[in-house]
Scaffold this motif. Structure first.
Motif, PDB file in Angstrom:
ATOM      1  N   GLY A 243     -20.113  14.986   4.181  1.00  0.00           N
ATOM      2  CA  GLY A 243     -20.229  14.837   2.600  1.00  0.00           C
ATOM      3  C   GLY A 243     -19.225  15.470   1.868  1.00  0.00           C
ATOM      4  N   TYR A 244     -18.070  15.757   2.387  1.00  0.00           N
ATOM      5  CA  TYR A 244     -16.841  16.238   1.240  1.00  0.00           C
ATOM      6  C   TYR A 244     -15.733  14.979   1.402  1.00  0.00           C
ATOM      7  CZ  TYR A 244     -19.554  20.500   2.203  1.00  0.00           C
ATOM      8  OH  TYR A 244     -20.556  21.511   2.405  1.00  0.00           O
ATOM      9  N   ASP A 245     -14.931  15.024   0.420  1.00  0.00           N
ATOM     10  CA  ASP A 245     -13.872  14.199  -0.122  1.00  0.00           C
ATOM     11  C   ASP A 245     -12.902  14.850   0.360  1.00  0.00           C
ATOM     12  OD1 ASP A 245     -12.321  12.245  -0.724  1.00  0.00           O
ATOM     13  OD2 ASP A 245     -12.440  12.583  -2.925  1.00  0.00           O
ATOM     14  N   VAL A 246     -12.316  15.054   1.524  1.00  0.00           N
ATOM     15  CA  VAL A 246     -11.174  15.603   1.690  1.00  0.00           C
ATOM     16  C   VAL A 246     -10.037  14.859   2.536  1.00  0.00           C
ATOM     17  CG1 VAL A 246      -9.985  17.722   3.206  1.00  0.00           C
ATOM     18  CG2 VAL A 246     -12.300  17.890   2.079  1.00  0.00           C
ATOM     19  N   ALA A 247      -9.143  14.269   1.647  1.00  0.00           N
ATOM     20  CA  ALA A 247      -8.077  13.444   2.018  1.00  0.00           C
ATOM     21  C   ALA A 247      -6.789  14.111   1.924  1.00  0.00           C
ATOM     22  CB  ALA A 247      -8.297  12.124   1.078  1.00  0.00           C
ATOM     23  N   VAL A 248      -6.076  14.375   3.249  1.00  0.00           N
ATOM     24  CA  VAL A 248      -4.892  15.046   3.172  1.00  0.00           C
ATOM     25  C   VAL A 248      -3.673  14.016   3.842  1.00  0.00           C
ATOM     26  CG1 VAL A 248      -3.809  17.212   3.994  1.00  0.00           C
ATOM     27  CG2 VAL A 248      -6.132  17.243   3.448  1.00  0.00           C
ATOM     28  N   PRO A 249      -2.737  13.756   3.049  1.00  0.00           N
ATOM     29  CA  PRO A 249      -1.799  13.124   3.681  1.00  0.00           C
ATOM     30  C   PRO A 249      -0.690  14.046   4.697  1.00  0.00           C
ATOM     31  CG  PRO A 249      -1.079  13.845   1.545  1.00  0.00           C
ATOM     32  CD  PRO A 249      -2.622  14.213   1.703  1.00  0.00           C
ATOM     33  N   GLY A 250      -0.341  13.163   5.740  1.00  0.00           N
ATOM     34  CA  GLY A 250       0.462  14.078   6.691  1.00  0.00           C
ATOM     35  C   GLY A 250       1.457  13.097   7.203  1.00  0.00           C
ATOM     36  N   TRP A 251       2.031  12.406   6.244  1.00  0.00           N
ATOM     37  CA  TRP A 251       2.978  11.375   6.595  1.00  0.00           C
ATOM     38  C   TRP A 251       4.659  11.776   6.648  1.00  0.00           C
ATOM     39  CZ3 TRP A 251       6.446  10.699   2.889  1.00  0.00           C
ATOM     40  CH2 TRP A 251       6.015  10.787   1.586  1.00  0.00           C
ATOM     41  N   TYR A 252       5.262  11.125   7.488  1.00  0.00           N
ATOM     42  CA  TYR A 252       6.631  11.180   7.746  1.00  0.00           C
ATOM     43  C   TYR A 252       7.598   9.955   7.404  1.00  0.00           C
ATOM     44  CZ  TYR A 252       4.680  15.048  10.400  1.00  0.00           C
ATOM     45  OH  TYR A 252       4.184  16.118  10.922  1.00  0.00           O
ATOM     46  N   ALA A 253       8.539  10.351   6.900  1.00  0.00           N
ATOM     47  CA  ALA A 253       9.648   9.308   6.641  1.00  0.00           C
ATOM     48  C   ALA A 253      11.162   9.390   6.755  1.00  0.00           C
ATOM     49  CB  ALA A 253       9.009   8.671   5.134  1.00  0.00           C
ATOM     50  N   ILE A 254      11.912   8.401   6.606  1.00  0.00           N
ATOM     51  CA  ILE A 254      13.342   8.405   6.863  1.00  0.00           C
ATOM     52  C   ILE A 254      13.866   8.195   5.549  1.00  0.00           C
ATOM     53  CG2 ILE A 254      15.605   7.929   7.565  1.00  0.00           C
ATOM     54  CD1 ILE A 254      13.766   9.568   9.578  1.00  0.00           C
ATOM     55  N   MET A 304       5.209   8.209  -1.595  1.00  0.00           N
ATOM     56  CA  MET A 304       5.783   9.385  -2.359  1.00  0.00           C
ATOM     57  C   MET A 304       4.935   9.323  -4.175  1.00  0.00           C
ATOM     58  SD  MET A 304       9.794  10.474  -3.198  1.00  0.00           S
ATOM     59  CE  MET A 304      10.004   9.341  -4.286  1.00  0.00           C
ATOM     60  N   LYS A 305       4.937   8.282  -4.544  1.00  0.00           N
ATOM     61  CA  LYS A 305       4.455   8.446  -5.939  1.00  0.00           C
ATOM     62  C   LYS A 305       2.953   8.527  -5.830  1.00  0.00           C
ATOM     63  CE  LYS A 305       4.222   5.582 -10.259  1.00  0.00           C
ATOM     64  NZ  LYS A 305       4.447   4.341 -10.740  1.00  0.00           N
ATOM     65  N   ARG A 306       2.245   7.908  -4.866  1.00  0.00           N
ATOM     66  CA  ARG A 306       0.885   7.990  -4.777  1.00  0.00           C
ATOM     67  C   ARG A 306       0.420   9.486  -4.350  1.00  0.00           C
ATOM     68  NH1 ARG A 306      -1.647   6.392   0.824  1.00  0.00           N
ATOM     69  NH2 ARG A 306      -0.843   8.372   1.343  1.00  0.00           N
ATOM     70  N   ASP A 307       0.972  10.133  -3.527  1.00  0.00           N
ATOM     71  CA  ASP A 307       0.725  11.597  -3.216  1.00  0.00           C
ATOM     72  C   ASP A 307       1.211  12.674  -4.374  1.00  0.00           C
ATOM     73  OD1 ASP A 307      -1.019  10.887  -1.200  1.00  0.00           O
ATOM     74  OD2 ASP A 307       0.724  10.817   0.061  1.00  0.00           O
ATOM     75  N   SER A 308       2.105  12.223  -5.020  1.00  0.00           N
ATOM     76  CA  SER A 308       2.590  13.076  -6.165  1.00  0.00           C
ATOM     77  C   SER A 308       1.827  13.122  -7.252  1.00  0.00           C
ATOM     78  CB  SER A 308       4.099  12.668  -6.562  1.00  0.00           C
ATOM     79  OG  SER A 308       4.497  13.577  -7.867  1.00  0.00           O
ATOM     80  N   GLU A 309       1.374  12.151  -7.628  1.00  0.00           N
ATOM     81  CA  GLU A 309       0.270  12.047  -8.656  1.00  0.00           C
ATOM     82  C   GLU A 309      -1.078  12.524  -8.380  1.00  0.00           C
ATOM     83  OE1 GLU A 309       0.287   7.839  -9.605  1.00  0.00           O
ATOM     84  OE2 GLU A 309       1.872   7.708 -10.687  1.00  0.00           O
ATOM     85  N   ALA A 310      -1.417  12.526  -6.909  1.00  0.00           N
ATOM     86  CA  ALA A 310      -2.653  12.855  -6.616  1.00  0.00           C
ATOM     87  C   ALA A 310      -2.866  14.353  -6.419  1.00  0.00           C
ATOM     88  CB  ALA A 310      -3.131  12.196  -5.303  1.00  0.00           C
ATOM     89  N   TRP A 311      -1.625  15.013  -5.887  1.00  0.00           N
ATOM     90  CA  TRP A 311      -1.575  16.402  -5.561  1.00  0.00           C
ATOM     91  C   TRP A 311      -0.980  17.261  -6.721  1.00  0.00           C
ATOM     92  CZ3 TRP A 311      -3.809  19.040  -1.551  1.00  0.00           C
ATOM     93  CH2 TRP A 311      -4.335  18.374  -0.609  1.00  0.00           C
ATOM     94  N   GLY A 312       0.009  16.698  -7.905  1.00  0.00           N
ATOM     95  CA  GLY A 312       0.164  17.347  -8.857  1.00  0.00           C
ATOM     96  C   GLY A 312      -0.792  18.085  -9.535  1.00  0.00           C
TER      97      GLY A 312
END
Length: 322
Positions: A243-254, A304-312
């Protein structure tokens, strides 16, 4: 007539400007390539980088040398990359924190991810798992939440450093379940050691970082991120199930220095996507519980943009500034 001449000249100029990049891509690489990793040797990031470097080296018939430059949450490594020519021979092994979190954490960040770097290829994403020390004597997330609410601010959690994804992930969990915890940051593997001996009894970490200790019953898994349970931890519920909305990105990129020719970026992107189809590399990714991500170079900017906007907003609400 003048318009036709002008258009013809413009097209010729664009073609002339593009040809060197195309030629550069066709001959790439003609010498060793450096893959800069912002973590120390032996870490999960380093292991993945070396697996990729080995596969690309085989495909390119040139050495791909991994250079470890830890410090300042990736800023030291990125500054090094930016000091090198934009020719594709110095690539950066980036994580979500380097590209999406740091701009919100550091008021005087010495680089701007969207202006100084260009996405080359996505690599993989890692789920997170919430673990506790056996000494805490909790077997479920619900039991932990009850304990933490009864002892507000007394229970500490370990992380890989202030602003690290392991830090922000736990802050998000604390907010979602309505508890207060004490943060104890570590550099390197100290956090996992402190976790197991019970000094900092809980932690959010990537699965690869703690799976062996879970299997060895040195840590107790309470919940995992993602939409479904993990094959490696089938008995552990997802936060979503609980019942908890916990979404954590853990991605890697070059990524590479801005100004790297587009044709060269496309060539490296294609080669990395092909490498991700290699059975041996797939096996190594699976061993680290990583899910490969294939796609065009523009996917890096999108993530990058998605998670910047979500976590800022989350970082500002927590008042974290470095």
């Amino acid at each position: 007539m003048k318009r036709r001449t002008l258009l013809g000249w413009t097209a010729g100029a664009v073609l002339a400007a593009t040809l060197p990049g195309i030629a550069q891509a066709e001959n790439y690489p003609s010498r060793p390539v450096r893959l800069v990793v912002p973590q120390a040797g032996g870490t999960g990031n380093d292991v993945l980088a070396r697996a990729l470097a080995e596969r690309l080296g085989q495909a390119w018939k040139q050495a791909v040398v991994v250079e470890n430059k830890p410090g300042a949450n990736g800023a030291l490594a990125i500054n090094y990359v930016l000091s090198q020519p934009a020719d594709g021979y110095t690539l950066f092994f980036a994580g979500v924190s380097n590209l999406s979190f740091n701009p919100h954490l550091y008021p005087k960040l010495p680089y701007n991810p969207s202006k100084d770097l260009v996405g080359v290829a996505m690599l993989a994403n890692s789920p997170f798992v919430f673990v506790s020390a056996p000494s805490l004597k909790v077997k479920t997330l619900q039991e932990f939440v009850q304990l933490a609410k009864a002892r507000p601010g007394e229970i500490s959690f370990a992380s890989g450093g202030v602003g690290n994804s392991t830090h922000l992930a736990m802050e998000l969990v604390a907010e979602k379940v309505g508890i207060k915890l004490q943060h104890v940051p570590f550099n390197g593997p100290g956090g996992a050691t402190s976790l197991m001996n019970g000094q900092t009894p809980v932690m959010m970490n990537v699965v690869a970082g703690v799976h062996a200790n879970i299997v060895g019953h040195k840590l107790v898994p309470l919940a995992v991120t993602g939409d479904k349970r993990l094959a490696a931890l089938p008995s552990v519920p997802t936060f979503k199930e609980l019942g908890y909305d916990v979404a954590v990105p853990g991605w890697y990129a070059i990524v590479a220095k801005i100004g790297t020719p587009a044709a060269l970026v496309q060539k490296i992107n294609a080669d990395i996507n092909q490498a991700l189809d290699d059975p041996q590399l797939k096996e190594k990714l699976a061993f680290q519980f990583l899910e490969p991500i294939k796609g065009p170079s523009t996917e890096v900017e999108r993530y990058m943009k998605r998670d910047s906007e979500a976590w800022g907003p989350i970082i500002r609400k927590l008042g974290i500034s470095l």
